[in-house]
Design a protein around this motif. Structure first.
Motif, PDB file in Angstrom:
ATOM      1  N   PRO A 152       0.797  -1.230   0.000  1.00  0.00           N
ATOM      2  CA  PRO A 152       0.000   0.000   0.000  1.00  0.00           C
ATOM      3  C   PRO A 152       0.832   1.284   0.000  1.00  0.00           C
ATOM      4  O   PRO A 152       0.302   2.358  -0.265  1.00  0.00           O
ATOM      5  N   VAL A 153       2.112   1.183   0.268  1.00  0.00           N
ATOM      6  CA  VAL A 153       2.959   2.375   0.303  1.00  0.00           C
ATOM      7  C   VAL A 153       3.512   2.694  -1.078  1.00  0.00           C
ATOM      8  O   VAL A 153       3.340   3.799  -1.586  1.00  0.00           O
ATOM      9  N   ASP A 168       4.177   4.495  10.621  1.00  0.00           N
ATOM     10  CA  ASP A 168       4.261   5.896  11.029  1.00  0.00           C
ATOM     11  C   ASP A 168       2.978   6.666  10.735  1.00  0.00           C
ATOM     12  O   ASP A 168       2.650   7.606  11.445  1.00  0.00           O
ATOM     13  N   ASP A 169       2.258   6.281   9.688  1.00  0.00           N
ATOM     14  CA  ASP A 169       1.043   7.002   9.291  1.00  0.00           C
ATOM     15  C   ASP A 169       0.087   6.063   8.558  1.00  0.00           C
ATOM     16  O   ASP A 169      -0.146   6.209   7.359  1.00  0.00           O
ATOM     17  N   PRO A 170      -0.490   5.081   9.260  1.00  0.00           N
ATOM     18  CA  PRO A 170      -1.318   4.086   8.583  1.00  0.00           C
ATOM     19  C   PRO A 170      -2.541   4.659   7.876  1.00  0.00           C
ATOM     20  O   PRO A 170      -2.933   4.163   6.823  1.00  0.00           O
ATOM     21  N   HIS A 210      -6.445   3.399   3.414  1.00  0.00           N
ATOM     22  CA  HIS A 210      -7.754   3.558   2.782  1.00  0.00           C
ATOM     23  C   HIS A 210      -7.707   4.269   1.442  1.00  0.00           C
ATOM     24  O   HIS A 210      -8.694   4.814   0.992  1.00  0.00           O
ATOM     25  N   GLN A 211      -6.575   4.252   0.808  1.00  0.00           N
ATOM     26  CA  GLN A 211      -6.463   4.970  -0.459  1.00  0.00           C
ATOM     27  C   GLN A 211      -6.493   4.023  -1.643  1.00  0.00           C
ATOM     28  O   GLN A 211      -6.152   2.860  -1.522  1.00  0.00           O
TER      29      GLN A 211
END
Length: 59
Positions: free
Chosen positions: A6-7, A41-43, A48-49
């Motif tokens: 997802p990243v 660090d910033d789930p 959700h993108q």
């Protein structure tokens, strides 16, 4: 079975994921420790993108 990091958006075999993170009852798979760290660090940014926010680790 292929899954998408997802990243960075890289498609990887689920069984070959370097890291796995569970967030809000869903398991996410990562191509690298760096991607997993960014997710931790910033789930909310990644979970959700529809489109990954690539950072260049894999491309």
């Amino acid at each position: 079975m292929k899954v998408k990091d997802p990243v960075c958006g890289m498609k990887i075999e689920k069984e070959e994921a370097v890291e796995r993170v569970e967030y809000m009852g869903k398991e996410y798979f990562f191509c690298s420790k760096e991607c997993a760290e960014k997710f931790r660090d910033d789930p909310e940014r990644y979970a959700h993108q529809g489109k990954p926010r690539g950072h260049g680790c894999c491309h």
